[in-house]
Scaffold this motif. Structure first.
Motif, PDB file in Angstrom:
ATOM      1  N   GLN A  65      39.392  57.102  29.704  1.00 40.21           N
ATOM      2  CA  GLN A  65      38.657  56.443  30.797  1.00 40.21           C
ATOM      3  C   GLN A  65      39.521  55.383  31.481  1.00 40.21           C
ATOM      4  O   GLN A  65      39.447  55.201  32.692  1.00 40.21           O
ATOM      5  N   LYS A  66      40.360  54.698  30.721  1.00 43.26           N
ATOM      6  CA  LYS A  66      41.284  53.720  31.320  1.00 43.26           C
ATOM      7  C   LYS A  66      42.259  54.423  32.259  1.00 43.26           C
ATOM      8  O   LYS A  66      42.562  53.925  33.341  1.00 43.26           O
ATOM      9  N   GLN A  67      42.750  55.584  31.845  1.00 47.07           N
ATOM     10  CA  GLN A  67      43.670  56.349  32.689  1.00 47.07           C
ATOM     11  C   GLN A  67      42.974  56.826  33.962  1.00 47.07           C
ATOM     12  O   GLN A  67      43.560  56.799  35.039  1.00 47.07           O
ATOM     13  N   LEU A  68      41.720  57.268  33.822  1.00 49.30           N
ATOM     14  CA  LEU A  68      40.967  57.710  34.998  1.00 49.30           C
ATOM     15  C   LEU A  68      40.758  56.559  35.965  1.00 49.30           C
ATOM     16  O   LEU A  68      40.920  56.725  37.174  1.00 49.30           O
ATOM     17  N   LEU A  69      40.439  55.380  35.453  1.00 48.81           N
ATOM     18  CA  LEU A  69      40.285  54.210  36.317  1.00 48.81           C
ATOM     19  C   LEU A  69      41.585  53.907  37.045  1.00 48.81           C
ATOM     20  O   LEU A  69      41.588  53.639  38.248  1.00 48.81           O
ATOM     21  N   GLU A  70      42.706  53.981  36.334  1.00 47.23           N
ATOM     22  CA  GLU A  70      44.015  53.735  36.955  1.00 47.23           C
ATOM     23  C   GLU A  70      44.288  54.737  38.071  1.00 47.23           C
ATOM     24  O   GLU A  70      44.807  54.378  39.125  1.00 47.23           O
ATOM     25  N   GLU A  71      43.949  56.004  37.833  1.00 49.01           N
ATOM     26  CA  GLU A  71      44.170  57.029  38.849  1.00 49.01           C
ATOM     27  C   GLU A  71      43.260  56.808  40.057  1.00 49.01           C
ATOM     28  O   GLU A  71      43.662  57.041  41.192  1.00 49.01           O
ATOM     29  N   LEU A  72      42.035  56.362  39.816  1.00 44.83           N
ATOM     30  CA  LEU A  72      41.112  56.139  40.928  1.00 44.83           C
ATOM     31  C   LEU A  72      41.500  54.926  41.775  1.00 44.83           C
ATOM     32  O   LEU A  72      41.247  54.913  42.976  1.00 44.83           O
ATOM     33  N   VAL A  73      42.093  53.904  41.169  1.00 44.30           N
ATOM     34  CA  VAL A  73      42.507  52.734  41.955  1.00 44.30           C
ATOM     35  C   VAL A  73      43.904  52.891  42.545  1.00 44.30           C
ATOM     36  O   VAL A  73      44.363  52.021  43.270  1.00 44.30           O
ATOM     37  N   SER A  74      44.565  53.994  42.264  1.00 45.95           N
ATOM     38  CA  SER A  74      45.925  54.187  42.779  1.00 45.95           C
ATOM     39  C   SER A  74      46.028  54.154  44.311  1.00 45.95           C
ATOM     40  O   SER A  74      47.059  53.722  44.828  1.00 45.95           O
ATOM     41  N   PRO A  75      45.005  54.574  45.087  1.00 50.26           N
ATOM     42  CA  PRO A  75      45.144  54.476  46.541  1.00 50.26           C
ATOM     43  C   PRO A  75      45.092  53.033  47.077  1.00 50.26           C
ATOM     44  O   PRO A  75      45.489  52.776  48.205  1.00 50.26           O
ATOM     45  N   VAL A  76      44.606  52.101  46.255  1.00 46.46           N
ATOM     46  CA  VAL A  76      44.527  50.702  46.683  1.00 46.46           C
ATOM     47  C   VAL A  76      45.953  50.148  46.762  1.00 46.46           C
ATOM     48  O   VAL A  76      46.747  50.370  45.841  1.00 46.46           O
ATOM     49  N   PRO A  77      46.285  49.436  47.839  1.00 50.35           N
ATOM     50  CA  PRO A  77      47.634  48.851  47.916  1.00 50.35           C
ATOM     51  C   PRO A  77      47.921  47.980  46.692  1.00 50.35           C
ATOM     52  O   PRO A  77      47.032  47.287  46.191  1.00 50.35           O
ATOM     53  N   GLU A  78      49.151  48.039  46.214  1.00 47.46           N
ATOM     54  CA  GLU A  78      49.507  47.376  44.966  1.00 47.46           C
ATOM     55  C   GLU A  78      49.187  45.882  44.965  1.00 47.46           C
ATOM     56  O   GLU A  78      48.821  45.318  43.944  1.00 47.46           O
ATOM     57  N   LEU A  79      49.285  45.244  46.102  1.00 47.13           N
ATOM     58  CA  LEU A  79      48.999  43.817  46.213  1.00 47.13           C
ATOM     59  C   LEU A  79      47.558  43.500  45.825  1.00 47.13           C
ATOM     60  O   LEU A  79      47.276  42.465  45.235  1.00 47.13           O
ATOM     61  N   PHE A  80      46.632  44.408  46.112  1.00 44.74           N
ATOM     62  CA  PHE A  80      45.208  44.175  45.855  1.00 44.74           C
ATOM     63  C   PHE A  80      44.685  44.971  44.650  1.00 44.74           C
ATOM     64  O   PHE A  80      43.507  44.879  44.317  1.00 44.74           O
ATOM     65  N   ARG A  81      45.538  45.751  44.020  1.00 38.32           N
ATOM     66  CA  ARG A  81      45.094  46.660  42.966  1.00 38.32           C
ATOM     67  C   ARG A  81      44.498  45.927  41.760  1.00 38.32           C
ATOM     68  O   ARG A  81      43.499  46.363  41.202  1.00 38.32           O
ATOM     69  N   ASP A  82      45.103  44.818  41.344  1.00 40.07           N
ATOM     70  CA  ASP A  82      44.575  44.085  40.187  1.00 40.07           C
ATOM     71  C   ASP A  82      43.170  43.559  40.454  1.00 40.07           C
ATOM     72  O   ASP A  82      42.293  43.637  39.598  1.00 40.07           O
ATOM     73  N   VAL A  83      42.961  43.024  41.649  1.00 41.81           N
ATOM     74  CA  VAL A  83      41.646  42.493  42.016  1.00 41.81           C
ATOM     75  C   VAL A  83      40.629  43.628  42.063  1.00 41.81           C
ATOM     76  O   VAL A  83      39.509  43.495  41.562  1.00 41.81           O
ATOM     77  N   ILE A 104      32.009  54.001  27.477  1.00 50.42           N
ATOM     78  CA  ILE A 104      32.177  54.274  28.906  1.00 50.42           C
ATOM     79  C   ILE A 104      32.413  55.767  29.076  1.00 50.42           C
ATOM     80  O   ILE A 104      33.336  56.331  28.485  1.00 50.42           O
ATOM     81  N   THR A 105      31.569  56.404  29.861  1.00 57.70           N
ATOM     82  CA  THR A 105      31.715  57.834  30.125  1.00 57.70           C
ATOM     83  C   THR A 105      32.235  58.023  31.546  1.00 57.70           C
ATOM     84  O   THR A 105      32.256  57.074  32.340  1.00 57.70           O
ATOM     85  N   GLN A 106      32.606  59.242  31.862  1.00 54.97           N
ATOM     86  CA  GLN A 106      33.069  59.534  33.217  1.00 54.97           C
ATOM     87  C   GLN A 106      31.956  59.275  34.230  1.00 54.97           C
ATOM     88  O   GLN A 106      32.215  58.756  35.309  1.00 54.97           O
ATOM     89  N   ASP A 107      30.727  59.602  33.873  1.00 53.31           N
ATOM     90  CA  ASP A 107      29.589  59.364  34.757  1.00 53.31           C
ATOM     91  C   ASP A 107      29.432  57.869  35.060  1.00 53.31           C
ATOM     92  O   ASP A 107      29.291  57.475  36.213  1.00 53.31           O
ATOM     93  N   LEU A 108      29.491  57.038  34.030  1.00 49.38           N
ATOM     94  CA  LEU A 108      29.392  55.589  34.218  1.00 49.38           C
ATOM     95  C   LEU A 108      30.548  55.076  35.074  1.00 49.38           C
ATOM     96  O   LEU A 108      30.359  54.249  35.962  1.00 49.38           O
ATOM     97  N   LEU A 109      31.734  55.590  34.788  1.00 46.83           N
ATOM     98  CA  LEU A 109      32.917  55.154  35.515  1.00 46.83           C
ATOM     99  C   LEU A 109      32.799  55.476  37.004  1.00 46.83           C
ATOM    100  O   LEU A 109      33.053  54.625  37.848  1.00 46.83           O
ATOM    101  N   VAL A 110      32.381  56.682  37.322  1.00 47.38           N
ATOM    102  CA  VAL A 110      32.272  57.087  38.729  1.00 47.38           C
ATOM    103  C   VAL A 110      31.160  56.304  39.429  1.00 47.38           C
ATOM    104  O   VAL A 110      31.342  55.820  40.543  1.00 47.38           O
ATOM    105  N   ARG A 111      30.002  56.137  38.765  1.00 46.15           N
ATOM    106  CA  ARG A 111      28.907  55.379  39.381  1.00 46.15           C
ATOM    107  C   ARG A 111      29.302  53.923  39.616  1.00 46.15           C
ATOM    108  O   ARG A 111      29.027  53.349  40.669  1.00 46.15           O
ATOM    109  N   GLY A 112      29.966  53.315  38.631  1.00 46.23           N
ATOM    110  CA  GLY A 112      30.432  51.935  38.785  1.00 46.23           C
ATOM    111  C   GLY A 112      31.478  51.807  39.869  1.00 46.23           C
ATOM    112  O   GLY A 112      31.481  50.850  40.643  1.00 46.23           O
ATOM    113  N   TYR A 113      32.358  52.794  39.932  1.00 45.82           N
ATOM    114  CA  TYR A 113      33.418  52.773  40.946  1.00 45.82           C
ATOM    115  C   TYR A 113      32.822  52.865  42.353  1.00 45.82           C
ATOM    116  O   TYR A 113      33.216  52.124  43.248  1.00 45.82           O
TER     117      TYR A 113
END
Length: 144
Positions: A65-83, A104-113
């Motif tokens: 799930q941590k890896q999936l979150l990282e992949e989903l935030v990858s389009p965010v510019p690096e300057l703002f990625r941590d925030v 944390i499941t994939q469903d929770l991750l996607v809904r939260g995202y």
């Protein structure tokens, strides 16, 4: 007394406009951060709650799930990625705690995202979810 003329005058005018514009932009972002740190009615700020939910849900995350979150935030510019990662993880943690989820499941991750992402960025999110071959049909109501 000397008068400015020619290219030097234009350089000075450009520089003044540029500096004033940059100070306004920086001030805007600093003010937004100040407002998020400002306590609400319950005595905690938006950022305090975010940190609380992240801390409470820390043991619910697995590597996948941590890896999936990282992949989903990858389009965010690096300057703002941590925030962005912090805000999204806080929202996912909030959902997990409110639903008493054991992990944390994939469903929770996607809904939260989706919930944590501003509406203006949903087209990038949709593109990334399709790229990851995640079915968006169960989440259509969250995009409205």
């Amino acid at each position: 007394m000397t008068t400015l003329s020619g290219w030097f005058l234009w350089f000075i005018l450009f520089w003044v406009v540029f500096l004033v514009t940059m100070m306004f932009i920086g001030g805007f972002f600093m003010f937004r951060k100040f407002l998020k740190r400002f306590p609400k009615e319950d005595g905690k700020s938006e950022l305090d709650w975010q940190e609380f939910y992240i801390e409470q849900s820390k043991n619910m995350w697995n590597t996948e799930q941590k890896q999936l979150l990282e992949e989903l935030v990858s389009p965010v510019p690096e300057l703002f990625r941590d925030v962005a990662r912090q805000k999204i993880a806080g929202k996912i943690g909030e959902l997990a705690i409110k639903e008493n989820a054991p992990k944390i499941t994939q469903d929770l991750l996607v809904r939260g995202y989706i919930s944590a992402t501003p509406k203006r960025d949903h087209k990038f999110l949709l593109k990334k979810l399709k790229e990851k071959q995640i079915d968006i049909n169960p989440y259509k109501q969250l995009f409205l």
